[in-house]
Design an enzyme around this catalytic site. Structure first.
Site, short mmCIF file in Angstrom:
data_model
loop_
_atom_site.label_atom_id
_atom_site.label_comp_id
_atom_site.label_asym_id
_atom_site.label_seq_id
_atom_site.Cartn_x
_atom_site.Cartn_y
_atom_site.Cartn_z
N ASP A 52 0.47 -1.24 -0.03
CA ASP A 52 -0.18 0.24 -0.20
C ASP A 52 0.79 1.45 0.16
O ASP A 52 1.58 1.27 0.73
CB ASP A 52 -0.57 0.28 1.19
CG ASP A 52 -2.37 0.82 1.30
OD1 ASP A 52 -2.90 1.67 0.54
OD2 ASP A 52 -1.80 2.30 1.49
N TYR A 57 3.40 9.92 -0.31
CA TYR A 57 3.92 9.76 0.79
C TYR A 57 5.63 9.91 -0.06
O TYR A 57 5.94 9.33 -1.09
CB TYR A 57 3.82 8.12 1.19
CG TYR A 57 3.00 8.02 1.35
CD1 TYR A 57 1.68 8.73 1.88
CD2 TYR A 57 2.07 6.03 1.63
CE1 TYR A 57 0.66 7.85 2.45
CE2 TYR A 57 0.84 5.70 2.57
CZ TYR A 57 0.27 6.58 2.42
OH TYR A 57 -1.11 6.25 2.89
N GLY A 294 3.74 -1.27 8.38
CA GLY A 294 4.75 -0.43 7.84
C GLY A 294 6.16 -1.26 8.49
O GLY A 294 6.39 -2.21 9.67
N ALA A 295 7.30 -0.45 7.68
CA ALA A 295 8.60 -1.01 7.92
C ALA A 295 9.77 -0.47 6.96
O ALA A 295 9.90 -0.75 5.91
CB ALA A 295 8.71 -2.60 7.56
N GLN A 300 12.40 -5.75 10.46
CA GLN A 300 10.96 -4.88 10.82
C GLN A 300 10.26 -5.68 9.64
O GLN A 300 9.23 -6.46 10.59
CB GLN A 300 10.82 -4.07 10.42
CG GLN A 300 11.97 -3.23 11.53
CD GLN A 300 11.50 -1.22 11.51
OE1 GLN A 300 11.04 -1.22 10.56
NE2 GLN A 300 12.54 -0.78 12.53
#
Length: 332
Positions: A52, A57, A294-295, A300
């Site tokens: 996404d 962004y 998120g990462a 992560q």
């Protein structure tokens, strides 16, 4: 990983999707391109096949990095979710609804919500170029624009589906009333909205509506922008330009910390981190189709995917619910 059919569409998305707001850098204290691309690739390699993003962004940077990251992957096995309707480049010539300001290259710029037909068509072409693809799996209206008729926006999305440029259409941050109006023109796939242990407002009206009308719900900010990871209470420092400094101040941090401390033994029992426990809890909530996580790096991303390696029993969900209620109860 688990996968789900989104609403009435033929889209199958990973229950945890990669959320790319942070890797855009803007409002998040910057970004590292190599780490960001590695995070996207690690997500896909570990079953998080739904990515996404949005033009806003990083002012296109997030989409560009995702385009680089998916090179070499089977495009049919990766689902690209992007958005439209936030304009920062002045191309709207003052049309639309003023959203606020943003900082780009050290300068303050005006941002508008603008979902008129000509702008949607323009933004889709730009997103296709940045993502380096010839179709978008799910195109989502980013924020409602009160200056453009909903019918105009939805009819344009329907046209894009018929043209094959998008597989399905969706919205973000829509109220039930706006969804009802949109339904007169198109069958939407989903509504992307904020949802977390600290923000459960959608349970009152949106979740019942979505269940009744076969509408998917994509939950964003399930970690309350990182607050529910617990790192904030372990000496984690935010950069001065990180928007979370203000966001975190909205909460009763003592209560949040107490709740997380009470949840730690359960996380340990599941051999999971607090972040993984919170993610898994979110995926198991009624009406929730997909949860964004998120990462900033591969480590992560792998950790996010591992949140699906366990499940929570009814008794465990009840225990968590009691802790959430204690945390979010209004003061006497």
């Amino acid at each position: 990983m688990e996968y789900i059919k989104l609403g009435a569409t033929d889209l199958r998305l990973s229950v945890i999707a990669y959320g790319s707001f942070a890797i855009g850098g803007t409002m998040w204290g910057g970004t590292d391109e190599a780490d960001s691309i590695a995070a996207v690739r690690a997500s896909i390699d570990n079953g998080i096949t739904s990515i996404d993003t949005a033009p806003f962004y990083g002012f296109g940077l997030s989409e560009e990095m995702i385009g680089k990251a998916i090179k070499g992957h089977d495009r049919s096995r990766v689902q690209l979710l992007t958005k439209f309707g936030l304009v920062w480049d002045g191309s709207n010539a003052g049309r639309g609804e003023r959203s606020g300001n943003a900082i780009k290259d050290g300068k303050t710029i005006e941002v508008y919500k603008y979902t008129a037909r000509e702008n949607i068509l323009k933004e889709v072409e730009e997103s296709l170029r940045r993502l380096d693809t010839d179709y978008i799996d799910l195109l989502q209206l980013h924020w409602p624009d009160n200056t453009t008729p909903i019918s105009e926006t939805m009819e344009t999305l329907d046209l894009l589906v018929k043209q094959g440029k998008i597989r399905a259409a969706a919205v973000c941050n829509y109220s039930v009333e706006q969804l009802e109006e949109a339904a007169k023109s198109i069958q939407l796939a989903s509504n992307q909205v904020p949802y977390s242990m600290l923000n459960r407002r959608i349970e009152e009206q949106l979740v019942p509506y979505a269940l009744e009308h076969n509408l998917g719900i994509i939950a964003y900010s399930p970690m309350a922008r990182g607050l529910l990871t617990g790192k904030y209470f372990e000496g984690g420092q935010l950069k001065a330009d990180d928007h979370r400094n203000e966001y975190f101040s909205r909460f009763n941090l003592a209560r949040v910390e107490a709740m997380l401390n009470h949840l730690k033994p359960l996380a340990a029992e599941k051999q999971a981190t607090l972040a993984q426990l919170v993610l898994r809890w979110t995926t198991q909530q009624k009406g929730i189709s997909v949860v964004l996580a998120g990462a900033r790096n591969a480590e992560q991303a792998i950790s996010n995917a591992a949140a699906m390696s366990f499940s929570l029993s009814d008794d465990e969900l009840l225990f968590i619910a009691r802790e959430i209620d204690a945390c979010t109860a209004k003061p006497l």
